[in-house]
Design a protein around this motif. Structure first.
Motif, PDB file in Angstrom:
ATOM      1  N   MET A   5     -12.676   3.463  -1.961  1.00  0.00           N
ATOM      2  CA  MET A   5     -11.302   3.739  -1.556  1.00  0.00           C
ATOM      3  C   MET A   5     -10.375   3.145  -2.609  1.00  0.00           C
ATOM      4  SD  MET A   5      -9.462   2.807   2.087  1.00  0.00           S
ATOM      5  CE  MET A   5      -9.967   1.082   2.033  1.00  0.00           C
ATOM      6  N   TYR A   6      -9.470   3.980  -3.129  1.00  0.00           N
ATOM      7  CA  TYR A   6      -8.539   3.566  -4.163  1.00  0.00           C
ATOM      8  C   TYR A   6      -7.137   3.480  -3.554  1.00  0.00           C
ATOM      9  CZ  TYR A   6     -12.476   5.540  -6.711  1.00  0.00           C
ATOM     10  OH  TYR A   6     -13.739   5.849  -7.150  1.00  0.00           O
ATOM     11  N   ILE A   7      -6.498   2.337  -3.682  1.00  0.00           N
ATOM     12  CA  ILE A   7      -5.191   2.109  -3.070  1.00  0.00           C
ATOM     13  C   ILE A   7      -4.155   1.892  -4.160  1.00  0.00           C
ATOM     14  CG2 ILE A   7      -3.873   0.719  -1.447  1.00  0.00           C
ATOM     15  CD1 ILE A   7      -6.543  -0.172  -0.207  1.00  0.00           C
ATOM     16  N   VAL A  29      -4.679  10.476  -6.295  1.00  0.00           N
ATOM     17  CA  VAL A  29      -5.571  11.496  -5.761  1.00  0.00           C
ATOM     18  C   VAL A  29      -6.804  11.549  -6.641  1.00  0.00           C
ATOM     19  CG1 VAL A  29      -4.579  13.394  -7.101  1.00  0.00           C
ATOM     20  CG2 VAL A  29      -5.649  13.886  -4.892  1.00  0.00           C
ATOM     21  N   THR A  30      -7.936  11.954  -6.074  1.00  0.00           N
ATOM     22  CA  THR A  30      -9.159  12.171  -6.844  1.00  0.00           C
ATOM     23  C   THR A  30      -9.527  13.645  -6.781  1.00  0.00           C
ATOM     24  OG1 THR A  30     -10.519  11.647  -4.906  1.00  0.00           O
ATOM     25  CG2 THR A  30     -10.054   9.846  -6.433  1.00  0.00           C
ATOM     26  N   ASP A  31     -10.213  14.125  -7.829  1.00  0.00           N
ATOM     27  CA  ASP A  31     -10.706  15.499  -7.794  1.00  0.00           C
ATOM     28  C   ASP A  31     -12.207  15.511  -7.544  1.00  0.00           C
ATOM     29  OD1 ASP A  31     -11.973  14.926 -10.229  1.00  0.00           O
ATOM     30  OD2 ASP A  31     -10.551  16.099 -11.444  1.00  0.00           O
ATOM     31  N   SER A  32     -12.798  16.694  -7.530  1.00  0.00           N
ATOM     32  CA  SER A  32     -14.211  16.836  -7.173  1.00  0.00           C
ATOM     33  C   SER A  32     -15.139  16.220  -8.222  1.00  0.00           C
ATOM     34  CB  SER A  32     -14.557  18.314  -6.984  1.00  0.00           C
ATOM     35  OG  SER A  32     -14.303  19.050  -8.178  1.00  0.00           O
ATOM     36  N   PRO A  40       0.823  -1.225   0.000  1.00  0.00           N
ATOM     37  CA  PRO A  40       0.000   0.000   0.000  1.00  0.00           C
ATOM     38  C   PRO A  40       0.849   1.263   0.000  1.00  0.00           C
ATOM     39  CG  PRO A  40       0.034  -0.914   2.209  1.00  0.00           C
ATOM     40  CD  PRO A  40       0.859  -1.823   1.352  1.00  0.00           C
ATOM     41  N   PHE A  41       0.883   1.967  -1.136  1.00  0.00           N
ATOM     42  CA  PHE A  41       1.690   3.173  -1.252  1.00  0.00           C
ATOM     43  C   PHE A  41       0.897   4.424  -0.849  1.00  0.00           C
ATOM     44  CE2 PHE A  41       5.687   2.442  -3.894  1.00  0.00           C
ATOM     45  CZ  PHE A  41       5.764   1.103  -3.594  1.00  0.00           C
ATOM     46  N   GLU A  42      -0.323   4.536  -1.327  1.00  0.00           N
ATOM     47  CA  GLU A  42      -1.143   5.705  -0.982  1.00  0.00           C
ATOM     48  C   GLU A  42      -2.600   5.383  -1.221  1.00  0.00           C
ATOM     49  OE1 GLU A  42      -1.136  10.547  -1.242  1.00  0.00           O
ATOM     50  OE2 GLU A  42      -0.317   9.465  -2.945  1.00  0.00           O
ATOM     51  N   ILE A  43      -3.472   6.196  -0.610  1.00  0.00           N
ATOM     52  CA  ILE A  43      -4.918   5.989  -0.639  1.00  0.00           C
ATOM     53  C   ILE A  43      -5.594   7.270  -1.097  1.00  0.00           C
ATOM     54  CG2 ILE A  43      -6.963   5.615   0.816  1.00  0.00           C
ATOM     55  CD1 ILE A  43      -5.175   3.904   2.632  1.00  0.00           C
ATOM     56  N   ALA A  44      -6.655   7.110  -1.883  1.00  0.00           N
ATOM     57  CA  ALA A  44      -7.543   8.233  -2.201  1.00  0.00           C
ATOM     58  C   ALA A  44      -8.974   7.746  -2.048  1.00  0.00           C
ATOM     59  CB  ALA A  44      -7.301   8.736  -3.626  1.00  0.00           C
ATOM     60  N   PHE A  45      -9.886   8.684  -1.813  1.00  0.00           N
ATOM     61  CA  PHE A  45     -11.293   8.359  -1.625  1.00  0.00           C
ATOM     62  C   PHE A  45     -12.118   8.962  -2.751  1.00  0.00           C
ATOM     63  CE2 PHE A  45      -9.567   8.943   2.777  1.00  0.00           C
ATOM     64  CZ  PHE A  45      -9.505   7.594   3.102  1.00  0.00           C
ATOM     65  N   GLY A 101     -14.507  13.275  -9.612  1.00  0.00           N
ATOM     66  CA  GLY A 101     -14.339  11.834  -9.562  1.00  0.00           C
ATOM     67  C   GLY A 101     -13.210  11.307 -10.418  1.00  0.00           C
ATOM     68  N   ASP A 102     -12.503  12.189 -11.123  1.00  0.00           N
ATOM     69  CA  ASP A 102     -11.360  11.744 -11.906  1.00  0.00           C
ATOM     70  C   ASP A 102     -10.233  11.302 -10.967  1.00  0.00           C
ATOM     71  OD1 ASP A 102     -12.823  12.553 -14.122  1.00  0.00           O
ATOM     72  OD2 ASP A 102     -11.798  14.499 -14.260  1.00  0.00           O
ATOM     73  N   ILE A 103      -9.450  10.348 -11.446  1.00  0.00           N
ATOM     74  CA  ILE A 103      -8.340   9.804 -10.670  1.00  0.00           C
ATOM     75  C   ILE A 103      -7.027  10.202 -11.345  1.00  0.00           C
ATOM     76  CG2 ILE A 103      -7.172   7.690  -9.921  1.00  0.00           C
ATOM     77  CD1 ILE A 103      -9.880   6.350  -9.731  1.00  0.00           C
ATOM     78  N   PHE A 104      -6.070  10.675 -10.541  1.00  0.00           N
ATOM     79  CA  PHE A 104      -4.742  11.010 -11.039  1.00  0.00           C
ATOM     80  C   PHE A 104      -3.724  10.131 -10.312  1.00  0.00           C
ATOM     81  CE2 PHE A 104      -7.435  14.631 -11.631  1.00  0.00           C
ATOM     82  CZ  PHE A 104      -7.020  15.240 -12.807  1.00  0.00           C
ATOM     83  N   THR A 105      -2.809   9.545 -11.060  1.00  0.00           N
ATOM     84  CA  THR A 105      -1.762   8.721 -10.469  1.00  0.00           C
ATOM     85  C   THR A 105      -0.392   9.244 -10.902  1.00  0.00           C
ATOM     86  OG1 THR A 105      -1.717   7.154 -12.326  1.00  0.00           O
ATOM     87  CG2 THR A 105      -3.224   6.670 -10.501  1.00  0.00           C
ATOM     88  N   ALA A 106       0.600   9.025 -10.032  1.00  0.00           N
ATOM     89  CA  ALA A 106       1.985   9.381 -10.349  1.00  0.00           C
ATOM     90  C   ALA A 106       2.852   8.156 -10.121  1.00  0.00           C
ATOM     91  CB  ALA A 106       2.461  10.544  -9.480  1.00  0.00           C
ATOM     92  N   GLU A 107       3.798   7.938 -11.040  1.00  0.00           N
ATOM     93  CA  GLU A 107       4.685   6.776 -10.980  1.00  0.00           C
ATOM     94  C   GLU A 107       6.109   7.219 -10.640  1.00  0.00           C
ATOM     95  OE1 GLU A 107       3.890   4.225 -14.594  1.00  0.00           O
ATOM     96  OE2 GLU A 107       2.257   5.680 -14.752  1.00  0.00           O
ATOM     97  N   THR A 108       6.773   6.429  -9.811  1.00  0.00           N
ATOM     98  CA  THR A 108       8.131   6.749  -9.384  1.00  0.00           C
ATOM     99  C   THR A 108       9.134   5.878 -10.141  1.00  0.00           C
ATOM    100  OG1 THR A 108       9.529   7.064  -7.434  1.00  0.00           O
ATOM    101  CG2 THR A 108       8.126   5.111  -7.450  1.00  0.00           C
TER     102      THR A 108
END
Length: 286
Positions: free
Chosen positions: A198-200, A239-242, A184-189, A244-251
């Protein structure tokens, strides 16, 4: 604006020097690799929206460990607790705790370790979901609207849930066979008032897990390892915005941000059968 660092063993060799590229000895397979590292990033900086420096928590190289109430140690994430002037730090890459600080006074408020216990820096093996302490890194501490905080204990492959005051509620394990950098790296709702979904972000397994937040039932997941759109290489943040779109970042070598656009609700059965590509089911168990 708040900045927290998570860089270890800094300052290091001169950039561009031969010493910078000298390989360090490999750690033992299950060792807590951060246990004896010196952290330059023992502080959090506060700025105004236009970049004016307003204050600081901690000082460079100042951390005395997980019981220190003046410094942090490798903060992975900062989130404000709804309805308060406090923020919670996933404190995290060097410490084995979450810590809460007042945003106005910059003073320490409280801290806790795994299961709500006093944090400890005793070296313990990783990949142990029953570990009595958080491993490194404590990578997220995300508050929900209903008084809970979800903490990513990345290399112990678990998410622990607490009340805002640090009272332990429960935990669940994510992909227990994972090794490497943990699950589990990060969570967004989801942005609805109930935060139903909940998006993990699961960096090692290269996917996003979608859970029903109340039941903690995993509904499905999307993504896989790869370079193409919709695939991931070490998905690190979400992260999610208002809308409902989901944004992800890769390391690591992922080095990109992806956006997943909300298209409306569909039956979960269609998602599982491959008949829809949306990341938003209309309900569990369909």
């Amino acid at each position: 604006m708040w900045l927290g660092g998570n860089g270890a063993v800094q300052p290091g060799p001169q950039p561009g020097s031969a010493a910078q590229f000298t390989a360090a000895p490999a750690p033992a397979p299950d060792a807590d690799v951060n246990a004896k590292q010196i952290y330059h990033d023992s502080f959090i900086l506060k700025f105004s929206p236009d970049g004016k420096f307003l204050g600081e928590i901690g000082s460079a190289n100042g951390s005395k460990g997980s019981l220190d109430t003046k410094n942090v140690k490798g903060v992975a994430e900062i989130r404000f607790i709804p309805g308060t002037h406090d923020f919670i730090a996933a404190d995290g890459y060097g410490n084995h705790r979450v810590s809460v600080w007042n945003a106005d006074t910059l003073q320490f408020v409280r801290m806790w370790g795994a299961f709500g216990h006093t944090p400890s820096d005793d070296p313990l093996p990783m990949y142990k979901p029953d570990s009595p302490q958080f491993g490194n890194p404590v990578h997220c501490a995300d508050p929900s609207n209903d008084g809970l905080i979800y903490v990513c204990d990345r290399k112990n492959l678990r998410i622990q849930i607490f009340k805002y005051d640090g009272t332990y509620v429960k935990q669940f394990v994510l992909e227990p066979g994972t090794r490497g950098d943990g699950s589990p790296f990060e969570i967004a709702f989801s942005p609805d008032p109930e935060q139903k979904f909940m998006y993990i972000a699961d960096g090692s397994n290269m996917k996003i897990h979608v859970f029903d937040r109340q039941s903690l039932k995993e509904l499905y997941s999307f993504g896989d390892g790869g370079r193409q759109p919709g695939e991931f290489y070490a998905v690190h943040n979400i992260v999610t915005d208002s809308e409902g779109d989901i944004f992800t970042a890769e390391t690591y070598h992922g080095q990109r941000v992806q956006k997943f656009v909300y298209k409306g609700m569909v039956p979960l059965s269609e998602v599982k059968s491959g008949g829809a590509s949306a990341a938003w089911p209309s309900g569990g168990g369909n």
